[in-house]
Design an enzyme around this catalytic site. Structure first.
Site, PDB file in Angstrom:
ATOM      1  N   CYS A  13     -33.239  73.312  14.285  1.00  0.00           N
ATOM      2  CA  CYS A  13     -34.675  73.421  13.196  1.00  0.00           C
ATOM      3  C   CYS A  13     -33.911  71.280  12.805  1.00  0.00           C
ATOM      4  CB  CYS A  13     -34.739  74.115  11.738  1.00  0.00           C
ATOM      5  SG  CYS A  13     -36.230  73.638  11.040  1.00  0.00           S
ATOM      6  N   GLU A  27     -29.819  81.792  14.013  1.00  0.00           N
ATOM      7  CA  GLU A  27     -29.047  82.530  13.427  1.00  0.00           C
ATOM      8  C   GLU A  27     -29.183  83.736  12.794  1.00  0.00           C
ATOM      9  OE1 GLU A  27     -30.551  79.646  12.438  1.00  0.00           O
ATOM     10  OE2 GLU A  27     -30.316  78.943  10.674  1.00  0.00           O
ATOM     11  N   HIS A  66     -34.924  79.978  13.672  1.00  0.00           N
ATOM     12  CA  HIS A  66     -33.714  79.405  13.659  1.00  0.00           C
ATOM     13  C   HIS A  66     -32.829  80.778  14.135  1.00  0.00           C
ATOM     14  CE1 HIS A  66     -34.123  77.163   9.556  1.00  0.00           C
ATOM     15  NE2 HIS A  66     -35.146  77.293   9.637  1.00  0.00           N
TER      16      HIS A  66
HETATM   17  N1  GLN Z   1     -37.454  69.389   7.240  1.00  0.00           N
HETATM   18  C1  GLN Z   1     -37.717  70.275   8.781  1.00  0.00           C
HETATM   19  C2  GLN Z   1     -38.649  70.648   8.130  1.00  0.00           C
HETATM   20  O1  GLN Z   1     -39.507  70.848   7.806  1.00  0.00           O
HETATM   21  C3  GLN Z   1     -36.665  71.266   8.968  1.00  0.00           C
HETATM   22  C4  GLN Z   1     -36.610  72.429   8.588  1.00  0.00           C
HETATM   23  C5  GLN Z   1     -35.256  72.650   8.804  1.00  0.00           C
HETATM   24  O2  GLN Z   1     -34.199  72.765   9.182  1.00  0.00           O
HETATM   25  N2  GLN Z   1     -35.580  74.506   8.473  1.00  0.00           N
HETATM   26  O3  GLN Z   1     -39.497  70.794   9.226  1.00  0.00           O
END
Ligand code: GLN
Length: 542
Positions: free
Chosen positions: A385, A516, A514
């Site tokens: 992410c 995970e 994500h």
């Molecule tokens: N801050 C980033 C976004 O909002 C990444 C978010 C995250 O890593 N879950 O896109």
């Protein structure tokens, strides 16, 4: 209709109710039963999405996009139960629903009260878990967050008391998890706190049928078992001693050894064959005796809550199982790379580098330096992410020469917003539930590392973020930085970039989602698995 098991906790918080519920679910499934599972959380937040993971632990995202308590991660890693929006309710969400109903005039002039209106809504949500034909289950496990004695959990406990009666003549099974502390000066385990906790529960009208006693490294003796049974009005065979288990995934096996599943099923009046735990046993055996070891540097904000990245930690354990390898994940504060410490010096000790999810600008420049090192020194790199976004910023700056390239999350004025909001997202002001959440389809490009990892053309992974790869920079990055876009989500007018990788690098992948959240010990997530494989290959010089 399912039979119901309610799991409450006493004496201290973090006593392990979630893992106990998940373990029981696993044992029942291993006997061929279908389980449903949910958590009732006593806090006022409508969901945990707005809560700081460094204080409360990670926010677990379900397939259908709910931001939930991290215990749901345990449920998913241990069982096959469907985990969805319906699997986690909070006091906030219950009141929200009741107040909305009141505003619509649906209570027909009645005074709206905790009993029966709040408790009815709680019971409705519990029944809803298995209401649809496809969600029906043999056993529904309902975990109540908080500790008996808290003011907050009272409406939930009252609802459970009523529920025990509502399903009559079907029996419910009330499981209470407590701590039995070892007192050094006396040299023994003390049962009094458990007695008090059960007496508080019985005052509310809930009689436990099984008590799980966490005893740390000490064994619960026959004397203590007898005492707890007598004072708590429970049969002796239903007092389950639980020492701390290593590895963590051995917990259900220990519960089975102590007869937890037998006693619960006896109470529910369900007969089954003994459980088949062979696959789980083999997995625990592999964790216990790994052939290899790799060290992975996780570069992020300083963290002092060990559950802030729970699912990532666990996904690495699973990836280790797949590679017969212990994964030592060490967290490194990225700000140290902003204060003079050289990534090349620190990170060269590790077999791989990961940059995980995150929000806010603190430590970002340090993370960019860490990625720069991994890219040029050809260390296996995995960006999750935010970690994917950081990789894009790094390449834009160092391969395209766009010195001020950034995400608009960190620099609104950047001349090169390589990561930015989509036009349709601008103007959203609410913080709760306004991100791209839940599972989205992702098409994989044949011949890429992502394609090799998954072995499929189309996959689905879960998201939790606001910002996106800016397609205006895609061509330049592909031509000049060796970037490969290996996964995309097709939208009507454009593609969202979901996975990026690098051409001339042993293993460099970034995922906008994500991964995970879908990893389980018996089915390790493909990107985690292949990243660890690459790290191990590099360590072994292959
Ligand atoms: N801050 C980033 C976004 O909002 C990444 C978010 C995250 O890593 N879950 O896109």
């Amino acid at each position: 209709m399912p039979k119901y098991v309610f799991i409450t906790g006493g004496v201290v918080s973090s006593v392990g109710k979630g893992v106990a519920a998940a373990s029981l679910g696993l044992l029942l499934e291993a006997r061929g039963l279908k389980v449903a599972i949910m958590k009732l959380d006593p806090y006022i937040n409508v969901d945990p999405g707005t809560m700081n993971p460094f204080e409360h632990g990670e926010v677990f995202v379900t397939h259908d996009g709910a931001e939930t308590d991290l215990d749901l991660g345990h449920y998913q890693r241990f069982t096959h139960a469907k985990i969805s929006q319906k699997s986690n309710i909070t006091t906030g969400s219950v009141y929200h629903a009741v107040i909305e109903k009141e505003r619509r005039g649906e209570y027909l002039g009645k005074t709206v009260q905790v009993i029966p209106h709040i408790t009815d809504e709680i019971k409705r949500r519990i029944r809803m878990l298995t209401a649809d034909a496809e969600d029906d289950a043999d056993v529904a496990l309902i975990e109540v967050g908080g500790t008996v004695g808290d003011i907050e959990s009272l409406p939930f406990l009252e609802a459970i008391r009523q529920f025990n009666l509502d399903v009559y003549p079907n029996p419910c099974c009330n499981v209470h998890v407590t701590l039995v502390p070892f007192i050094e000066a006396a040299g023994e385990l003390k049962t009094k706190p458990t007695q008090h906790s059960v007496s508080a529960l019985r005052e509310i009208g809930i009689q436990p049928h099984v008590i799980i006693c966490r005893t740390g490294t000490h064994q619960l003796g026959a004397d203590q078992r007898r005492k707890i049974a007598m004072f708590c009005n429970v049969t002796e065979d239903a007092i389950i001693g639980a020492t701390d288990a290593r590895p963590f995934y051995a917990i259900p096996l220990n519960f089975h050894k102590h007869g937890l599943d037998d006693i619960v099923l006896k109470r529910l009046g369900i007969e089954t064959t003994p459980p088949d735990l062979s696959a789980w046993n083999a997995m625990v055996e592999r964790i216990t005796h790994p052939k290899h070891e790799v060290r992975i540097a996780a570069v992020g904000k300083y963290i002092d809550h060990e559950d802030a990245y729970k699912s990532i930690n666990e996904a690495f354990v699973h990836a280790g199982v797949a590679n017969d390898c212990k994964v030592k994940l060490e967290w490194i504060d990225s700000e140290t790379f902003e204060n003079g410490s050289l990534p090349s010096k620190k990170l060269s000790e590790y077999d791989g580098v990961v940059v995980g999810p995150g929000f806010g600008s603190r430590g970002i420049e340090g993370k960019i330096r860490a990625v720069s090192y991994a890219r040029t020194a050809k260390k296996p790199y995995f960006g999750i992410c935010l970690g994917m976004q950081i990789a894009v910023i790094e390449m834009a700056r160092n391969c395209l020469g766009l010195q001020k390239a950034n995400s608009t999350e960190f620099d609104l004025e950047t001349p090169d917003p390589v990561i930015s909001l989509l036009s349709e997202q601008r103007g959203i002001r609410d913080m709760g539930g306004t991100m791209r959440l839940g599972a989205y389809k992702c098409e994989l490009k044949p011949g890429t590392r992502a394609f090799t990892a998954y072995g499929e053309d189309v996959i689905e992974e879960r998201h939790r973020h606001r910002y996106e790869f800016n397609n205006s920079y895609r061509e330049a990055l592909e031509e000049k930085a060796g970037l490969v876009v290996s996964g995309t989500h097709p939208k009507s007018d454009h593609e969202l970039v979901e996975i990026i990788e690098l051409k001339d690098h042993p293993w460099f992948c970034g995922a906008q989602f994500h991964p995970e959240f879908t990893s389980t010990p018996l089915k390790p997530q493909p990107l985690f698995r292949d990243f660890v494989k690459a790290a191990l290959a590099q360590k072994l010089g292959k």
